[in-house]
Scaffold this active site. Sequence first.
Site, PDB file in Angstrom:
ATOM      1  N   ARG A  59     -12.633  -2.225  -8.716  1.00 20.45           N
ATOM      2  CA  ARG A  59     -13.047  -3.516  -7.712  1.00 20.45           C
ATOM      3  C   ARG A  59     -14.245  -1.952  -7.562  1.00 20.45           C
ATOM      4  NH1 ARG A  59     -11.195  -4.291  -2.153  1.00 20.45           N
ATOM      5  NH2 ARG A  59      -9.207  -4.342  -2.787  1.00 20.45           N
ATOM      6  N   TYR A  60     -14.846  -1.030  -7.940  1.00 18.63           N
ATOM      7  CA  TYR A  60     -15.544  -0.195  -6.830  1.00 18.63           C
ATOM      8  C   TYR A  60     -15.979   0.351  -8.648  1.00 18.63           C
ATOM      9  CZ  TYR A  60     -13.260   0.183  -2.731  1.00 18.63           C
ATOM     10  OH  TYR A  60     -13.098  -1.626  -1.388  1.00 18.63           O
ATOM     11  N   ARG A  63     -14.264   4.071  -9.236  1.00 16.41           N
ATOM     12  CA  ARG A  63     -12.510   4.361  -9.211  1.00 16.41           C
ATOM     13  C   ARG A  63     -11.815   2.866  -9.401  1.00 16.41           C
ATOM     14  NH1 ARG A  63     -14.968   3.747  -5.037  1.00 16.41           N
ATOM     15  NH2 ARG A  63     -14.563   3.781  -2.697  1.00 16.41           N
ATOM     16  N   CYS A  72       8.840  -0.073  -5.564  1.00 16.53           N
ATOM     17  CA  CYS A  72       9.099   0.605  -4.532  1.00 16.53           C
ATOM     18  C   CYS A  72      10.694   1.023  -4.145  1.00 16.53           C
ATOM     19  CB  CYS A  72       8.345   0.264  -3.459  1.00 16.53           C
ATOM     20  SG  CYS A  72       7.065  -0.211  -3.939  1.00 16.53           S
ATOM     21  N   CYS A  76       8.877  -2.259   2.100  1.00 16.81           N
ATOM     22  CA  CYS A  76       7.673  -2.529   3.480  1.00 16.81           C
ATOM     23  C   CYS A  76       8.454  -3.975   3.732  1.00 16.81           C
ATOM     24  CB  CYS A  76       6.973  -1.621   3.594  1.00 16.81           C
ATOM     25  SG  CYS A  76       6.833  -0.164   3.014  1.00 16.81           S
ATOM     26  N   CYS A  79       4.013  -5.492   3.460  1.00 18.32           N
ATOM     27  CA  CYS A  79       3.280  -5.333   2.377  1.00 18.32           C
ATOM     28  C   CYS A  79       2.568  -6.181   2.138  1.00 18.32           C
ATOM     29  CB  CYS A  79       4.434  -4.651   1.447  1.00 18.32           C
ATOM     30  SG  CYS A  79       3.533  -4.138  -0.341  1.00 18.32           S
ATOM     31  N   ARG A  81       0.853  -6.423  -0.593  1.00 22.07           N
ATOM     32  CA  ARG A  81       2.075  -6.583  -2.268  1.00 22.07           C
ATOM     33  C   ARG A  81       2.925  -7.008  -2.378  1.00 22.07           C
ATOM     34  NH1 ARG A  81      -0.902  -2.166  -3.750  1.00 22.07           N
ATOM     35  NH2 ARG A  81      -2.995  -2.462  -4.695  1.00 22.07           N
ATOM     36  N   ASP A 240      -2.590  -6.263   6.729  1.00 20.00           N
ATOM     37  CA  ASP A 240      -3.823  -7.258   5.855  1.00 20.00           C
ATOM     38  C   ASP A 240      -3.206  -9.071   6.087  1.00 20.00           C
ATOM     39  OD1 ASP A 240      -5.553  -5.500   4.381  1.00 20.00           O
ATOM     40  OD2 ASP A 240      -3.312  -5.274   2.908  1.00 20.00           O
ATOM     41  N   ASP A 277      -9.544  -3.999   4.635  1.00 15.29           N
ATOM     42  CA  ASP A 277      -9.950  -4.375   3.937  1.00 15.29           C
ATOM     43  C   ASP A 277     -10.187  -5.742   3.941  1.00 15.29           C
ATOM     44  OD1 ASP A 277      -9.977  -4.504   0.971  1.00 15.29           O
ATOM     45  OD2 ASP A 277      -8.251  -3.008   0.819  1.00 15.29           O
ATOM     46  N   LYS A 284     -13.010  -2.726   1.132  1.00 17.26           N
ATOM     47  CA  LYS A 284     -12.788  -1.744   2.316  1.00 17.26           C
ATOM     48  C   LYS A 284     -13.879  -1.383   3.918  1.00 17.26           C
ATOM     49  CE  LYS A 284      -8.971   0.959   1.090  1.00 17.26           C
ATOM     50  NZ  LYS A 284      -8.686  -0.080  -0.424  1.00 17.26           N
TER      51      LYS A 284
END
Length: 308
Positions: A59-60, A63, A72, A76, A79, A81, A240, A277, A284
């Site tokens: 996206r950037y 990076r 995971c 969470c 999350c 995602r 989010d 974000d 962000k």
Amino acid sequence: MDQPFAITPTVAALVDADPHGPVARQFVPDAREHDFAPEELTDPIGDDRFSPVKGVVHRYKDRVLLKPLLSCPAYCRFCFRREMVGGEKTTLNARELDAAFDYIAAHDEIWEAILTGGDPFALSPRRLGAIVRRLDAIAHVEIIRIHTRVPVVDPNRVTATLVAALKCEKPVYVVLHCNHADEITAEARRACARLVDRGIPMLSQTVLLKGVNDDAATLEALFRALVRNRIKPYYLHHADLARGTSHFRTTIADGRALMAELRGRVSGLCQPTYVLDIPGGHGKVPVGPCYYDGSVVTDPHGRAHRYP
Ligand SMILES: *Cc1c(COP(=O)(O)O)cnc(C)c1O
Ligand code: SF4
């Protein structure tokens, strides 16, 4: 798709110790996850739009994210995602990994590779080490960053073997996802010390969560505990717009008020940047609070002063 459920013995012990506490609220499924608010999205931060090959988000310019797996050790409930993690085939295969490395190698504007997921520390040290070495070998990648929740949810995975697997020519930064001081158990402290003692700088990111950490004393205790353990608070994320997570979301005004309470009262080392974000993949950005309006600056006590 419902988000999968998994917890680790470490998380289970914290839930047992305080069944309605801040750790339980993050990991124990809640019926309110079925309530979708109209503004919520399946891909809340627009990862898909910026994914040139499977497992890569670019996206950037300078990076990329590399997601070698989408599982995971503990999930969470908030999350971002949550609709992508924990499916059937969650790890990139050898061919997909090759394509991801080819993409990174072909784009010499990429200065930093960020391993995320899922949780990269859930990979075996052998597989994680192989990925780190492949990135290390790409000349223009100068920085390797790993985002993980393992040191708090499954600290015994941070073995000397895993830490040794991160050894490479380039700087490796580890960003710990941690939302409450209760997560920083004695085992978690030892896990983080194993990383920092080997010269790996650690930062942290926290998600602002209603009923978990949305008061100044709780955030202060968390950020002080992180700094005591040589972990620099980096981001406080506004939660989010993931579907079924509205019971966790505060308003931006709440978040700003909390940050303003910490400013002045708590060491600058303990101050993360409060970020949002932007949905749609727009990136962000810090969302305040802002102390200067062009002619008046507000001091940490809330008093206004003319400037210049
Ligand atoms: C968050 C994020 C990053 C890292 O952003 P920093 O501000 O450098 O921490 C990079 N790429 C994507 C797609 C992200 O969502
Ligand atoms: S550790 Fe990260 S990717 Fe995994 S469930 Fe939690 S927020 Fe999602």
